[in-house]
Design a protein around this motif. Structure first.
Motif, PDB file in Angstrom:
ATOM      1  N   ILE A  43       3.840  94.525  94.898  1.00 30.08           N
ATOM      2  CA  ILE A  43       3.883  94.819  93.210  1.00 30.08           C
ATOM      3  C   ILE A  43       2.635  94.868  92.856  1.00 30.08           C
ATOM      4  CG2 ILE A  43       4.923  94.212  91.472  1.00 30.08           C
ATOM      5  CD1 ILE A  43       6.882  93.088  92.511  1.00 30.08           C
ATOM      6  N   ASN A  44       1.911  96.129  92.125  1.00 34.57           N
ATOM      7  CA  ASN A  44       0.790  95.855  91.636  1.00 34.57           C
ATOM      8  C   ASN A  44       0.387  95.408  90.532  1.00 34.57           C
ATOM      9  OD1 ASN A  44      -1.466  96.796  94.744  1.00 34.57           O
ATOM     10  ND2 ASN A  44       0.526  98.402  94.071  1.00 34.57           N
ATOM     11  N   VAL A  45      -0.075  95.068  90.296  1.00 39.21           N
ATOM     12  CA  VAL A  45      -0.591  93.974  88.362  1.00 39.21           C
ATOM     13  C   VAL A  45      -2.667  94.579  88.508  1.00 39.21           C
ATOM     14  CG1 VAL A  45      -0.731  91.548  87.701  1.00 39.21           C
ATOM     15  CG2 VAL A  45       1.205  92.269  88.937  1.00 39.21           C
ATOM     16  N   TRP A  57      -0.457  95.842  83.284  1.00 42.27           N
ATOM     17  CA  TRP A  57       0.123  96.838  83.885  1.00 42.27           C
ATOM     18  C   TRP A  57       0.676  96.296  84.705  1.00 42.27           C
ATOM     19  CZ3 TRP A  57       1.042 101.150  81.683  1.00 42.27           C
ATOM     20  CH2 TRP A  57       0.139 101.949  80.521  1.00 42.27           C
ATOM     21  N   VAL A  58       2.076  96.995  85.818  1.00 40.62           N
ATOM     22  CA  VAL A  58       2.775  96.471  86.820  1.00 40.62           C
ATOM     23  C   VAL A  58       3.773  96.989  86.730  1.00 40.62           C
ATOM     24  CG1 VAL A  58       4.675  95.303  87.347  1.00 40.62           C
ATOM     25  CG2 VAL A  58       3.223  93.969  85.340  1.00 40.62           C
ATOM     26  N   PHE A  59       3.050  97.462  88.678  1.00 41.54           N
ATOM     27  CA  PHE A  59       3.364  98.722  89.268  1.00 41.54           C
ATOM     28  C   PHE A  59       4.282  98.425  90.289  1.00 41.54           C
ATOM     29  CE2 PHE A  59      -0.647  99.944  86.832  1.00 41.54           C
ATOM     30  CZ  PHE A  59      -0.399 101.039  86.890  1.00 41.54           C
ATOM     31  N   VAL A  68       7.029 101.744  86.099  1.00 42.01           N
ATOM     32  CA  VAL A  68       5.774 101.097  85.905  1.00 42.01           C
ATOM     33  C   VAL A  68       6.243 100.368  84.091  1.00 42.01           C
ATOM     34  CG1 VAL A  68       3.194 102.109  84.751  1.00 42.01           C
ATOM     35  CG2 VAL A  68       4.666 102.501  86.806  1.00 42.01           C
ATOM     36  N   SER A  69       5.037  99.359  84.019  1.00 46.17           N
ATOM     37  CA  SER A  69       5.201  98.479  82.878  1.00 46.17           C
ATOM     38  C   SER A  69       4.147  98.174  82.123  1.00 46.17           C
ATOM     39  CB  SER A  69       6.951  97.557  82.787  1.00 46.17           C
ATOM     40  OG  SER A  69       6.389  96.334  83.848  1.00 46.17           O
ATOM     41  N   SER A  70       4.081  97.917  81.386  1.00 42.03           N
ATOM     42  CA  SER A  70       2.410  96.770  80.659  1.00 42.03           C
ATOM     43  C   SER A  70       3.151  96.558  79.183  1.00 42.03           C
ATOM     44  CB  SER A  70       1.733  98.060  79.982  1.00 42.03           C
ATOM     45  OG  SER A  70       2.067  99.130  78.998  1.00 42.03           O
ATOM     46  N   CYS A  71       2.671  95.406  79.066  1.00 36.81           N
ATOM     47  CA  CYS A  71       2.320  94.789  78.190  1.00 36.81           C
ATOM     48  C   CYS A  71       1.186  94.364  77.397  1.00 36.81           C
ATOM     49  CB  CYS A  71       3.169  93.446  79.157  1.00 36.81           C
ATOM     50  SG  CYS A  71       3.409  91.499  78.108  1.00 36.81           S
ATOM     51  N   ARG A  72       0.929  93.983  76.261  1.00 36.52           N
ATOM     52  CA  ARG A  72      -0.554  93.789  75.494  1.00 36.52           C
ATOM     53  C   ARG A  72      -0.488  92.453  75.648  1.00 36.52           C
ATOM     54  NH1 ARG A  72      -4.079  97.083  73.621  1.00 36.52           N
ATOM     55  NH2 ARG A  72      -2.993  98.683  73.797  1.00 36.52           N
ATOM     56  N   ILE A  73      -1.617  91.829  75.580  1.00 37.46           N
ATOM     57  CA  ILE A  73      -1.646  90.324  75.192  1.00 37.46           C
ATOM     58  C   ILE A  73      -2.117  89.804  74.170  1.00 37.46           C
ATOM     59  CG2 ILE A  73      -2.283  88.218  76.230  1.00 37.46           C
ATOM     60  CD1 ILE A  73      -0.132  89.580  77.616  1.00 37.46           C
ATOM     61  N   ARG A  74      -1.670  89.495  72.759  1.00 35.67           N
ATOM     62  CA  ARG A  74      -2.361  89.552  71.979  1.00 35.67           C
ATOM     63  C   ARG A  74      -2.214  88.434  72.189  1.00 35.67           C
ATOM     64  NH1 ARG A  74      -1.964  94.842  69.332  1.00 35.67           N
ATOM     65  NH2 ARG A  74      -0.172  95.425  69.894  1.00 35.67           N
ATOM     66  N   SER A  75      -1.707  87.083  72.399  1.00 38.37           N
ATOM     67  CA  SER A  75      -1.854  85.837  72.049  1.00 38.37           C
ATOM     68  C   SER A  75      -1.811  84.906  73.332  1.00 38.37           C
ATOM     69  CB  SER A  75      -0.991  84.712  70.712  1.00 38.37           C
ATOM     70  OG  SER A  75       0.334  84.900  71.820  1.00 38.37           O
ATOM     71  N   GLU A  76      -2.360  83.602  73.400  1.00 33.26           N
ATOM     72  CA  GLU A  76      -2.907  82.570  74.769  1.00 33.26           C
ATOM     73  C   GLU A  76      -1.405  82.563  74.924  1.00 33.26           C
ATOM     74  OE1 GLU A  76      -4.409  79.577  76.620  1.00 33.26           O
ATOM     75  OE2 GLU A  76      -5.161  79.225  74.977  1.00 33.26           O
ATOM     76  N   ALA A  77      -0.313  82.034  73.798  1.00 31.80           N
ATOM     77  CA  ALA A  77       1.038  82.146  74.381  1.00 31.80           C
ATOM     78  C   ALA A  77       1.941  82.470  75.366  1.00 31.80           C
ATOM     79  CB  ALA A  77       1.895  81.610  73.428  1.00 31.80           C
ATOM     80  N   ASP A  80       1.538  82.941  80.582  1.00 32.44           N
ATOM     81  CA  ASP A  80       2.517  82.084  81.058  1.00 32.44           C
ATOM     82  C   ASP A  80       3.947  82.558  81.219  1.00 32.44           C
ATOM     83  OD1 ASP A  80       0.939  80.314  81.290  1.00 32.44           O
ATOM     84  OD2 ASP A  80       1.214  78.857  80.327  1.00 32.44           O
ATOM     85  N   PRO A  81       4.845  83.499  80.216  1.00 33.64           N
ATOM     86  CA  PRO A  81       5.749  83.741  80.487  1.00 33.64           C
ATOM     87  C   PRO A  81       5.754  84.916  81.330  1.00 33.64           C
ATOM     88  CG  PRO A  81       6.139  83.109  78.103  1.00 33.64           C
ATOM     89  CD  PRO A  81       4.806  82.724  79.186  1.00 33.64           C
ATOM     90  N   LEU A  82       4.501  86.166  80.768  1.00 38.30           N
ATOM     91  CA  LEU A  82       4.225  86.663  82.080  1.00 38.30           C
ATOM     92  C   LEU A  82       4.113  86.555  82.968  1.00 38.30           C
ATOM     93  CD1 LEU A  82       3.835  89.798  81.755  1.00 38.30           C
ATOM     94  CD2 LEU A  82       1.351  90.049  81.144  1.00 38.30           C
ATOM     95  N   ILE A  83       3.599  85.496  83.599  1.00 37.50           N
ATOM     96  CA  ILE A  83       3.096  85.126  85.240  1.00 37.50           C
ATOM     97  C   ILE A  83       4.427  84.892  85.660  1.00 37.50           C
ATOM     98  CG2 ILE A  83       1.378  83.762  86.308  1.00 37.50           C
ATOM     99  CD1 ILE A  83      -0.313  84.110  84.849  1.00 37.50           C
ATOM    100  N   LYS A  84       5.392  84.154  85.194  1.00 35.13           N
ATOM    101  CA  LYS A  84       6.290  83.330  85.093  1.00 35.13           C
ATOM    102  C   LYS A  84       7.623  85.081  85.973  1.00 35.13           C
ATOM    103  CE  LYS A  84       6.513  79.444  83.603  1.00 35.13           C
ATOM    104  NZ  LYS A  84       6.097  78.304  84.418  1.00 35.13           N
TER     105      LYS A  84
END
Length: 99
Positions: A43-45, A57-59, A68-77, A80-84
């Motif tokens: 799984i490529n990140v 981006w996650v492939f 294929v999905s993407s997530c814009r990080i707007r806050s530090e909070a 961690d949930p994305l990593i999990k």
């Protein structure tokens, strides 16, 4: 060339702590190829460093829909949930589904 947002170094460091050093770095972009088993496709990140906010981006070649999905990080909070979620997905790949 645009400057990195203050979130970029935080994302890079949290991803490094979770997944190890990136497998590739090109300019402001960082790439990890994650797999639980060597014989399973990775799984490529990709953390894209070229926008105002970090974009992850996650492939996922194991996703039967799009993969294929993407997530814009707007806050530090949000980091961690994305990593999990990524860790859980990597662990689940290659496991047999219950009958």
């Amino acid at each position: 060339m645009s400057e990195l947002s203050p979130l970029h170094p935080i994302v890079y460091e949290k991803f490094r702590l979770a997944f190890g050093d990136p497998h590739r770095a090109e300019g402001k972009d960082r790439h990890w190829g994650l797999r639980a088993l060597n014989y399973i496709a990775a799984i490529n990140v990709l953390v894209n460093g070229s926008s105002e906010h970090p974009v992850v981006w996650v492939f996922d070649p194991h996703d039967p829909k799009d993969g294929v999905s993407s997530c814009r990080i707007r806050s530090e909070a949000e980091i961690d949930p994305l990593i999990k979620r990524i860790e859980e997905r990597v662990r689940s790949v290659g496991r047999s589904s219950p009958p």
